[in-house]
Design an enzyme around this catalytic site. Structure first.
Site, PDB file in Angstrom:
ATOM      1  N   PRO A  23      39.191  51.347  35.050  1.00  0.00           N
ATOM      2  CA  PRO A  23      38.521  50.396  35.947  1.00  0.00           C
ATOM      3  C   PRO A  23      37.028  50.677  36.183  1.00  0.00           C
ATOM      4  CG  PRO A  23      40.023  51.815  37.183  1.00  0.00           C
ATOM      5  CD  PRO A  23      40.248  52.110  35.750  1.00  0.00           C
ATOM      6  N   TYR A  69      28.715  53.973  42.592  1.00  0.00           N
ATOM      7  CA  TYR A  69      29.493  54.780  41.646  1.00  0.00           C
ATOM      8  C   TYR A  69      28.973  56.209  41.768  1.00  0.00           C
ATOM      9  CZ  TYR A  69      31.242  50.479  39.475  1.00  0.00           C
ATOM     10  OH  TYR A  69      31.868  49.278  39.242  1.00  0.00           O
TER      11      TYR A  69
HETATM   12  P1  RFL Z   1      48.362  41.000  34.601  1.00  0.00           P
HETATM   13  O1  RFL Z   1      47.500  40.753  35.795  1.00  0.00           O
HETATM   14  O2  RFL Z   1      49.064  42.285  34.528  1.00  0.00           O
HETATM   15  O3  RFL Z   1      49.427  39.800  34.578  1.00  0.00           O
HETATM   16  C1  RFL Z   1      50.538  39.840  33.731  1.00  0.00           C
HETATM   17  C2  RFL Z   1      51.629  38.955  34.334  1.00  0.00           C
HETATM   18  O4  RFL Z   1      52.737  38.915  33.434  1.00  0.00           O
HETATM   19  C3  RFL Z   1      53.923  39.086  34.174  1.00  0.00           C
HETATM   20  N1  RFL Z   1      54.946  39.641  33.259  1.00  0.00           N
HETATM   21  C4  RFL Z   1      55.955  38.914  32.730  1.00  0.00           C
HETATM   22  N2  RFL Z   1      56.281  37.627  32.871  1.00  0.00           N
HETATM   23  C5  RFL Z   1      57.396  37.193  32.190  1.00  0.00           C
HETATM   24  N3  RFL Z   1      58.158  38.015  31.412  1.00  0.00           N
HETATM   25  C6  RFL Z   1      57.844  39.309  31.257  1.00  0.00           C
HETATM   26  N4  RFL Z   1      58.581  40.110  30.489  1.00  0.00           N
HETATM   27  C7  RFL Z   1      56.689  39.814  31.926  1.00  0.00           C
HETATM   28  N5  RFL Z   1      56.098  41.029  31.984  1.00  0.00           N
HETATM   29  C8  RFL Z   1      55.054  40.906  32.794  1.00  0.00           C
HETATM   30  C9  RFL Z   1      53.553  40.020  35.299  1.00  0.00           C
HETATM   31  O5  RFL Z   1      54.452  39.936  36.402  1.00  0.00           O
HETATM   32  C10 RFL Z   1      52.148  39.521  35.647  1.00  0.00           C
HETATM   33  O6  RFL Z   1      52.162  38.534  36.628  1.00  0.00           O
HETATM   34  O7  RFL Z   1      47.574  40.801  33.240  1.00  0.00           O
HETATM   35  P2  RFL Z   1      46.322  39.868  32.841  1.00  0.00           P
HETATM   36  O8  RFL Z   1      46.590  38.444  33.235  1.00  0.00           O
HETATM   37  O9  RFL Z   1      46.005  40.195  31.451  1.00  0.00           O
HETATM   38  O10 RFL Z   1      45.129  40.336  33.797  1.00  0.00           O
HETATM   39  C11 RFL Z   1      44.611  41.633  33.702  1.00  0.00           C
HETATM   40  C12 RFL Z   1      44.050  42.096  35.028  1.00  0.00           C
HETATM   41  O11 RFL Z   1      45.030  41.913  36.042  1.00  0.00           O
HETATM   42  C13 RFL Z   1      43.579  43.557  34.972  1.00  0.00           C
HETATM   43  O12 RFL Z   1      42.903  43.802  33.760  1.00  0.00           O
HETATM   44  C14 RFL Z   1      42.632  43.914  36.132  1.00  0.00           C
HETATM   45  O13 RFL Z   1      43.312  43.921  37.358  1.00  0.00           O
HETATM   46  C15 RFL Z   1      41.996  45.297  35.883  1.00  0.00           C
HETATM   47  N6  RFL Z   1      41.127  45.744  36.982  1.00  0.00           N
HETATM   48  C16 RFL Z   1      39.832  45.262  37.120  1.00  0.00           C
HETATM   49  N7  RFL Z   1      39.371  44.292  36.310  1.00  0.00           N
HETATM   50  C17 RFL Z   1      38.137  43.749  36.502  1.00  0.00           C
HETATM   51  O14 RFL Z   1      37.737  42.860  35.739  1.00  0.00           O
HETATM   52  N8  RFL Z   1      37.285  44.164  37.505  1.00  0.00           N
HETATM   53  C18 RFL Z   1      37.685  45.138  38.385  1.00  0.00           C
HETATM   54  O15 RFL Z   1      36.936  45.436  39.313  1.00  0.00           O
HETATM   55  C19 RFL Z   1      38.981  45.751  38.186  1.00  0.00           C
HETATM   56  N9  RFL Z   1      39.408  46.713  39.014  1.00  0.00           N
HETATM   57  C20 RFL Z   1      41.580  46.726  37.884  1.00  0.00           C
HETATM   58  C21 RFL Z   1      40.682  47.201  38.891  1.00  0.00           C
HETATM   59  C22 RFL Z   1      42.886  47.236  37.804  1.00  0.00           C
HETATM   60  C23 RFL Z   1      43.305  48.191  38.707  1.00  0.00           C
HETATM   61  N10 RFL Z   1      44.643  48.637  38.610  1.00  0.00           N
HETATM   62  C24 RFL Z   1      45.543  48.658  39.703  1.00  0.00           C
HETATM   63  C25 RFL Z   1      45.227  48.844  37.313  1.00  0.00           C
HETATM   64  C26 RFL Z   1      41.093  48.171  39.781  1.00  0.00           C
HETATM   65  C27 RFL Z   1      42.391  48.698  39.679  1.00  0.00           C
HETATM   66  C28 RFL Z   1      42.769  49.786  40.641  1.00  0.00           C
HETATM   67  C1  PHB Z   2      37.174  47.084  43.157  1.00  0.00           C
HETATM   68  O1  PHB Z   2      36.501  46.624  44.087  1.00  0.00           O
HETATM   69  O2  PHB Z   2      38.405  47.120  43.188  1.00  0.00           O
HETATM   70  C2  PHB Z   2      36.488  47.649  41.965  1.00  0.00           C
HETATM   71  C3  PHB Z   2      35.116  47.490  41.853  1.00  0.00           C
HETATM   72  C4  PHB Z   2      34.462  48.020  40.756  1.00  0.00           C
HETATM   73  C5  PHB Z   2      35.171  48.716  39.799  1.00  0.00           C
HETATM   74  C6  PHB Z   2      36.543  48.853  39.918  1.00  0.00           C
HETATM   75  C7  PHB Z   2      37.208  48.323  41.001  1.00  0.00           C
HETATM   76  O3  PHB Z   2      34.506  49.266  38.754  1.00  0.00           O
END
Ligand code: RFL
Ligand code: PHB
Length: 391
Positions: A293, A201
């Site tokens: 994130p 980081y």
């Molecule tokens: P999701 O994954 O958004 O899934 C929601 C699902 O609901 C569907 N949906 C519907 N289905 C039916 N009817 C509707 N009206 C609907 N509207 C939506 C969608 O199609 C989808 O399949 O939510 P969930 O399950 O709460 O999970 C959350 C996580 O996906 C999210 O918090 C993480 O990806 C965040 N995140 C990270 N989290 C970590 O714990 N560690 C990480 O390292 C991390 N890195 C990240 C991240 C998120 C990122 N982005 C792109 C926002 C890095 C990035 C860049």
């Molecule tokens: C990732 O690998 O996508 C990642 C790792 C650590 C973070 C956020 C995203 O804090």
């Protein structure tokens, strides 16, 4: 159609919940707007806390994770190119995180769905929740040109930040708390070995950078960018140049460059909707809260929400007790707010803010220097990063 629990959304929250309920023999149906390929194809989280790893194991789905996941006992901070290591395992009594992409988690959860009797309805359009404040909620949707209906005892909104569930709750019973950050993250995936064994980081004068990975041969890198930046403006060459500048001379020189096969921009936001329950409708994961994130908490919070909720449903159906479901919102929110605080703080000490002056910058530098020199400060960071225990 009838079931006990209607789950909206087949992301990490929805799928972990469905598997947990299946294990307890509680009927559930998952309704997902998209198809499996789309959900599995989204490049998102990379870091799992121990709570999530343990849950995969408990569900009997941890074999590939144990084989392919990279266990990290530490992480690195960098200030203007000067790197230092934080030994998280030593500071937290042996706790670690595991690098295993969200795409891999989803793959494992979907693959096991059929054999476990986890029912998923894909391509469910126009999902709507009716009667959540009555004893007989109904979820309706359209697919294949037909209208369908699912009667249930409870509805769980796991449909992410743009879903329908949260919007079903009347505005006068919900409070929202929000912080929008004046920057985003531009991220790439490339088939090149990571620059370090563990994450970096980096706080740099030019902005934040993160060196992460998916495996020993696949790297995930991010750089802070302007909120209105366009991906098209960033050739691979420009990205690598900027990343290397921010990681500093020594680390930058060791970065292996290669063509990116994914490049995208994510805005940064902190958001919490309270409470996480309205009558027979529960919210879990991104549907209820968003974190930047920086702390790697988003997916982990989704997992801990549904671990709490599954326990509550098990008490309800197994023992006839409503105590668990009545306490779900308060119990989940206590954990959520600590992760919101940590992610906000970690963002605030590592990013360049547009209105920052010399004073603000010196305060950031002093804080990182303090962490470098103080075991208690490192322990505070480590304890939050590896994940607070599920209380
Ligand atoms: P999701 O994954 O958004 O899934 C929601 C699902 O609901 C569907 N949906 C519907 N289905 C039916 N009817 C509707 N009206 C609907 N509207 C939506 C969608 O199609 C989808 O399949 O939510 P969930 O399950 O709460 O999970 C959350 C996580 O996906 C999210 O918090 C993480 O990806 C965040 N995140 C990270 N989290 C970590 O714990 N560690 C990480 O390292 C991390 N890195 C990240 C991240 C998120 C990122 N982005 C792109 C926002 C890095 C990035 C860049
Ligand atoms: C990732 O690998 O996508 C990642 C790792 C650590 C973070 C956020 C995203 O804090």
């Amino acid at each position: 159609m009838r079931t006990k629990i209607a789950i909206i959304g087949a992301g990490p929250a929805g799928m972990f919940l469905a598997h947990l309920l299946a294990r307890e023999g509680i009927d559930a149906v998952v309704l997902e707007r998209r198809d499996r390929e789309y959900v599995e194809g989204r490049v998102r989280a990379g870091v799992l806390e121990q709570v999530a790893v343990d849950l995969m194991d408990r569900l009997g789905l941890g074999a590939r994770l144990q084989r392919e996941g990279l266990v990290h006992g530490g992480t690195n901070l960098s200030l203007d190119g000067e790197l230092f290591h934080i030994d998280m395992a030593a500071l937290t009594g042996g706790r670690t995180v595991t690098v295993y992409g969200q795409q891999e988690v989803m793959h494992d959860l979907f693959d096991a769905a059929d054999e476990r009797g986890v029912q998923i309805i894909w391509n469910a359009d126009e999902v709507a929740i009716e009667g959540a404040s009555t004893d007989t909620p109904v979820v309706t949707w359209r697919s294949d040109g037909e209208q369908h209906e699912l009667r249930c005892d409870f509805v769980v909104g796991c449909d992410g930040q743009h879903g329908v569930s949260r919007k079903t709750i009347p505005a006068n019973v919900q409070r929202e708390f929000e912080r929008v950050y004046p920057f985003g993250w531009l991220g790439i995936l490339a088939e090149v070995p990571p620059v370090e064994d563990e994450l970096i980081y980096a706080n740099h004068e030019r902005g934040f950078a993160l060196a992460s990975m998916r495996s020993e041969t696949r790297s995930r890198y991010y750089i802070q960018c302007d909120i209105d930046e366009k991906v098209e403006n960033w050739s691979d060459e420009r990205f690598w140049d900027e990343l290397c500048l921010r990681l500093g001379e020594e680390v930058g020189a060791r970065v292996t460059r290669g063509p990116s096969f994914e490049k995208s921009i994510a805005p940064l936001r902190s958001y919490v909707a309270e409470p996480m329950r309205w009558n027979r409708l529960f919210l879990a994961g991104d549907a209820a809260h968003i974190v930047p994130p920086t702390g790697a908490k988003g997916m982990n919070l989704a997992v801990s929400d549904v671990a709490i909720l599954a326990e509550a449903f098990s008490e309800y159906y197994g023992e006839g007790s409503s105590a668990g479901i009545d306490h779900y919102s308060a119990r989940a929110l206590a954990r959520v707010w600590k992760a919101v605080r940590f992610s906000w703080w970690f963002t605030s000490i590592t990013h360049r803010y547009p209105d920052m002056d010399g004073f603000d910058r010196r305060i950031q530098m002093a804080e990182i220097d303090y962490i470098r020199g103080s075991i208690p400060a490192q322990r505070t960071l480590a304890e939050n990063y590896v994940g607070l225990p599920l209380e």
